[in-house]
Design a protein around this motif. Structure first.
Motif, PDB file in Angstrom:
ATOM      1  N   ILE A 478      26.955  33.595  27.364  1.00  0.00           N
ATOM      2  CA  ILE A 478      27.877  32.467  27.384  1.00  0.00           C
ATOM      3  C   ILE A 478      27.149  31.259  27.957  1.00  0.00           C
ATOM      4  CG2 ILE A 478      30.026  31.587  28.381  1.00  0.00           C
ATOM      5  CD1 ILE A 478      31.032  34.512  28.387  1.00  0.00           C
ATOM      6  N   GLY A 479      27.162  30.159  27.194  1.00  0.00           N
ATOM      7  CA  GLY A 479      26.415  28.971  27.584  1.00  0.00           C
ATOM      8  C   GLY A 479      25.076  28.854  26.884  1.00  0.00           C
ATOM      9  N   GLY A 480      24.733  29.837  26.073  1.00  0.00           N
ATOM     10  CA  GLY A 480      23.450  29.830  25.389  1.00  0.00           C
ATOM     11  C   GLY A 480      23.535  29.347  23.957  1.00  0.00           C
ATOM     12  N   SER A 481      22.422  29.387  23.283  1.00  0.00           N
ATOM     13  CA  SER A 481      22.342  29.052  21.861  1.00  0.00           C
ATOM     14  C   SER A 481      21.161  29.807  21.286  1.00  0.00           C
ATOM     15  CB  SER A 481      22.149  27.538  21.657  1.00  0.00           C
ATOM     16  OG  SER A 481      20.871  27.132  22.137  1.00  0.00           O
ATOM     17  N   ARG A 482      20.996  29.725  19.990  1.00  0.00           N
ATOM     18  CA  ARG A 482      19.860  30.379  19.334  1.00  0.00           C
ATOM     19  C   ARG A 482      19.214  29.391  18.376  1.00  0.00           C
ATOM     20  NH1 ARG A 482      18.579  33.426  14.678  1.00  0.00           N
ATOM     21  NH2 ARG A 482      16.967  35.010  15.158  1.00  0.00           N
ATOM     22  N   THR A 483      17.925  29.192  18.527  1.00  0.00           N
ATOM     23  CA  THR A 483      17.197  28.333  17.595  1.00  0.00           C
ATOM     24  C   THR A 483      16.755  29.186  16.417  1.00  0.00           C
ATOM     25  OG1 THR A 483      16.450  26.880  19.377  1.00  0.00           O
ATOM     26  CG2 THR A 483      15.236  26.787  17.297  1.00  0.00           C
ATOM     27  N   VAL A 484      17.326  28.908  15.265  1.00  0.00           N
ATOM     28  CA  VAL A 484      17.062  29.708  14.068  1.00  0.00           C
ATOM     29  C   VAL A 484      15.679  29.404  13.508  1.00  0.00           C
ATOM     30  CG1 VAL A 484      17.879  30.236  11.726  1.00  0.00           C
ATOM     31  CG2 VAL A 484      19.526  29.789  13.560  1.00  0.00           C
ATOM     32  N   ARG A 485      15.322  28.129  13.521  1.00  0.00           N
ATOM     33  CA  ARG A 485      13.995  27.713  13.069  1.00  0.00           C
ATOM     34  C   ARG A 485      13.635  26.392  13.722  1.00  0.00           C
ATOM     35  NH1 ARG A 485      13.405  26.614   6.944  1.00  0.00           N
ATOM     36  NH2 ARG A 485      14.633  28.513   6.630  1.00  0.00           N
ATOM     37  N   SER A 486      12.335  26.189  13.951  1.00  0.00           N
ATOM     38  CA  SER A 486      11.872  24.924  14.514  1.00  0.00           C
ATOM     39  C   SER A 486      10.376  24.790  14.294  1.00  0.00           C
ATOM     40  CB  SER A 486      12.193  24.825  16.005  1.00  0.00           C
ATOM     41  OG  SER A 486      11.419  25.747  16.738  1.00  0.00           O
ATOM     42  N   SER A 487       9.908  23.556  14.346  1.00  0.00           N
ATOM     43  CA  SER A 487       8.476  23.286  14.268  1.00  0.00           C
ATOM     44  C   SER A 487       8.200  21.953  14.934  1.00  0.00           C
ATOM     45  CB  SER A 487       8.008  23.247  12.803  1.00  0.00           C
ATOM     46  OG  SER A 487       8.423  22.033  12.194  1.00  0.00           O
ATOM     47  N   SER A 488       6.937  21.663  15.143  1.00  0.00           N
ATOM     48  CA  SER A 488       6.573  20.379  15.753  1.00  0.00           C
ATOM     49  C   SER A 488       6.747  19.220  14.782  1.00  0.00           C
ATOM     50  CB  SER A 488       5.122  20.434  16.235  1.00  0.00           C
ATOM     51  OG  SER A 488       4.254  20.737  15.146  1.00  0.00           O
ATOM     52  N   ASP A 489       6.971  19.544  13.497  1.00  0.00           N
ATOM     53  CA  ASP A 489       7.122  18.494  12.484  1.00  0.00           C
ATOM     54  C   ASP A 489       8.579  18.230  12.111  1.00  0.00           C
ATOM     55  OD1 ASP A 489       4.327  18.210  12.251  1.00  0.00           O
ATOM     56  OD2 ASP A 489       4.258  19.944  10.873  1.00  0.00           O
ATOM     57  N   ASP A 490       9.531  18.798  12.862  1.00  0.00           N
ATOM     58  CA  ASP A 490      10.942  18.638  12.519  1.00  0.00           C
ATOM     59  C   ASP A 490      11.346  17.164  12.558  1.00  0.00           C
ATOM     60  OD1 ASP A 490      11.223  21.364  12.230  1.00  0.00           O
ATOM     61  OD2 ASP A 490      11.928  21.666  14.287  1.00  0.00           O
ATOM     62  N   ARG A 491      12.052  16.739  11.514  1.00  0.00           N
ATOM     63  CA  ARG A 491      12.519  15.354  11.424  1.00  0.00           C
ATOM     64  C   ARG A 491      14.024  15.222  11.606  1.00  0.00           C
ATOM     65  NH1 ARG A 491      10.325  13.582   5.764  1.00  0.00           N
ATOM     66  NH2 ARG A 491      11.487  11.679   6.330  1.00  0.00           N
ATOM     67  N   VAL A 492      14.718  16.327  11.521  1.00  0.00           N
ATOM     68  CA  VAL A 492      16.174  16.318  11.670  1.00  0.00           C
ATOM     69  C   VAL A 492      16.594  17.678  12.242  1.00  0.00           C
ATOM     70  CG1 VAL A 492      16.595  17.155   9.318  1.00  0.00           C
ATOM     71  CG2 VAL A 492      18.388  15.850  10.501  1.00  0.00           C
TER      72      VAL A 492
END
Length: 617
Positions: A478-492
């Motif tokens: 409770i209070g958390g989240s999950r990052t499904v995908r990410s990269s250093s080039d993310d623009r949105v």
């Protein structure tokens, strides 16, 4: 030896003290208190079994003032029983005092907050059910009701359920004083019609003069000896009894008496009687359920599982791990999947039928006795019980609510079944948590966390199956989240919860094919929300698209905006939500129509990035 003269004098003392309390506070409901004074005097002196020195002892009787505005009477009883002293009694309605305008559990032995009429008796049903089915102790639940609240539908839900479950440990005392706040009640002093209605529901009903201490004593004795059904007393009384200036007169509700000193003199003056309230028999042992142990279920990534099914299976497993867990449902257990618990632990499952107000009230009553209730129904139907949930927060109650079939993704059933306001309404409840997992493993872990959390916790589940993305060993809390995908080039950044997480991830695939990298965040905890992850994403991409299967007001989008309210760098947030009244259709058609499917999310991201380029160029 019963001393009815003492009881009459005690009734007068309770009246005098009710007048005094409202007089010194400058507000309150003395006349509503005065009408029930004799009823409470006889109860306190001879029938109530309650150890005021040990107010939370499991063997104690329970007294609930469903007519919570009669708090001057309630506190006068506590003073007579020695639970509070004169100094505290004089603090009625003052800032910081435990003696609030309507009773709350801040002052023991008060089980629940009352004051919203029509709730005390349904909660009493819950406590009585706990006595019969869970604690398996012989305590009695006494509920003082007002005749005005007999117009509330929740009262009749309580009458029906109490009779169905044969709660002979429940006694309702209806103070039929005829006068409401602005007018006479529908039935006035027609106690026989009230009694006929109660008997039709299966209750033992007694009519009596509510100022005749002999008749009151006999009625209580009859209630205590009735063994196959609950008992209700319809007591004809006079509002403002004993003071000519207010007795049985309209327009005197909810205000101190104009001449309290004269009223006190008319009532025979201030008294200082004390009552040695009988203590309960503590010899019966408190029942405990044995458990086999086990662990919460897990699913393989790549599976497709409905989160409502995961809820039911996790709840059943939790019941095998903890003997204090109880489940309630509003007769949709094969849809919410609480039936999994009902099959595994039938002795701890309480069917509340299609009566959502009674279901929440029963859960409040059960938790007042230390049990851990999970209550489930379609998410849309919690709106019928919203006032009960609001009052549960005032009671500092610990409730776990599970709402299934949320949003337009339920498909063809149409908008009457689609919860689209639930996250907003439950986020507004004081101290609440609002959870909307996107897959089965998240759901199971959150169910485990809910069991130990204080306050109101709401879990929103889905009708359709979703892809299991969360591995069994991931941290979900409770209070958390999950990052499904990410990269250093993310623009949105694409933010979703529940069904929109899959859509956001598909949208990211569409954007990636065009050379646009998108971060995807699964905010399975909407309240409290993971502000740290969101602010990091805002700092990295400066553009967030939030997609939710909910109206735009008060849901995930607003939670994200609140999390970013103090963010100092420029960031653009676009909220995608259901904005037009939905109709029947397939889940795919309805998500597309609302603009919260993968294409809609990708289009919003493209538009946002194009606008940024235009602004820079």
């Amino acid at each position: 030896m019963v001393d009815n003269n003492f009881r009459r004098e005690l009734g007068q003392q309770l009246r005098v003290d009710s007048v005094r309390a409202a007089w010194h506070a400058g507000s309150g409901h003395p006349t509503s208190s005065m009408s029930a004074a004799d009823l409470m005097a006889v109860l306190l002196d001879g029938h109530l079994r309650l150890d005021y020195d040990n107010p939370h002892a499991p063997h104690n009787d329970h007294l609930i003032f469903s007519k919570g505005h009669a708090s001057p009477l309630y506190y006068s009883m506590l003073k007579a029983a020695g639970a509070i002293d004169d100094a505290e009694f004089a603090t009625y309605r003052q800032f910081g005092s435990r003696l609030e305008g309507h009773p709350t559990p801040r002052i023991p032995p008060t089980d629940v907050a009352t004051g919203s009429l029509g709730q005390g008796l349904p909660v009493g049903v819950g406590i009585a059910l706990a006595g019969k089915r869970l604690d398996r102790l012989p305590y009695r639940v006494w509920v003082l009701c007002g005749d005005s609240e007999m117009a509330e539908g929740s009262m009749w839900e309580a009458f029906e359920h109490a009779a169905h479950y044969g709660l002979d440990n429940l006694t309702a005392i209806v103070d039929v004083n005829r006068l409401g706040q602005t007018t006479e009640t529908m039935l006035g002093w027609d106690v026989e019609t009230y009694a006929a209605r109660a008997r039709a529901f299966g209750w033992h009903a007694i009519t009596l003069d509510g100022h005749d201490v002999d008749a009151i004593d006999a009625a209580y004795a009859a209630a205590e000896s009735t063994t196959d059904r609950p008992t209700v007393l319809f007591a004809k009384t006079k509002k403002g009894k004993g003071v000519k200036a207010v007795e049985d007169l309209p327009g005197k509700h909810g205000k101190p008496l104009d001449d309290p000193e004269a009223a006190i003199a008319e009532l025979g003056g201030v008294r200082d009687l004390s009552v040695s309230v009988a203590k309960p028999d503590t010899s019966p042992s408190v029942h405990e359920f044995s458990v086999d142990g086990g662990s919460l279920p897990v699913w393989e990534t790549g599976d497709h599982v409905a989160t409502r099914l995961a809820y039911g299976q996790a709840l059943a497993a939790l019941g095998s791990m903890r003997g204090d867990v109880v489940a309630l449902d509003g007769e949709v257990s094969n849809s919410t999947h609480s039936e999994e618990f009902a099959h595994a632990h039938p002795d701890r499952y309480l069917e509340m039928y299609i009566a959502e107000q009674q279901m929440i009230a029963a859960a409040v009553g059960v938790q007042a006795r230390g049990w851990v209730p999970f209550a489930s129904t379609f998410a849309a139907f919690f709106s019928r019980a919203y006032d009960f949930i609001r009052m549960a927060a005032i009671s500092s109650a610990d409730l776990r609510l599970s709402g299934s079939h949320a949003g337009v993704s339920i498909g063809a059933d149409g908008p009457s079944q689609m919860a689209l306001e639930d996250m907003a309404s439950l986020r507004a409840v004081h101290g609440s948590a609002v959870l909307h997992p996107s897959d089965a493993n998240q759901t199971a872990k959150l169910v485990g966390e809910m069991a130990s959390r204080k306050g109101i916790t709401y879990l929103r589940t889905l009708r359709g199956k979703t892809l299991v993305r969360t591995t069994p060993d991931e941290d979900v809390h409770i209070g958390g989240s999950r990052t499904v995908r990410s990269s250093s080039d993310d623009r949105v950044t694409l933010v979703g919860c529940g069904v929109t997480v899959d859509e956001a991830d598909k949208a990211a695939e569409l954007l990636a094919a065009e050379g646009i990298q998108a971060r995807v965040i699964d905010c399975y905890s909407v309240k409290p929300i993971d502000a740290s992850v969101l602010t990091t994403a805002a700092g990295d991409t400066h553009a967030l698209v939030v997609a939710e299967d909910h109206w735009p007001e008060g849901g995930l989008g607003d939670a994200v905006l609140e999390a970013l309210a103090g963010f100092e760098e420029p960031v653009v947030v676009r909220k995608l939500a259901v904005r037009d009244m939905p109709t029947s259709g397939t889940p795919e058609e309805l998500l597309r129509a609302a603009g919260i499917d993968a294409e809609g999310i990708a289009a919003a991201a493209r538009e946002m990035l194009a606008s940024r380029r235009a602004a820079v160029g």
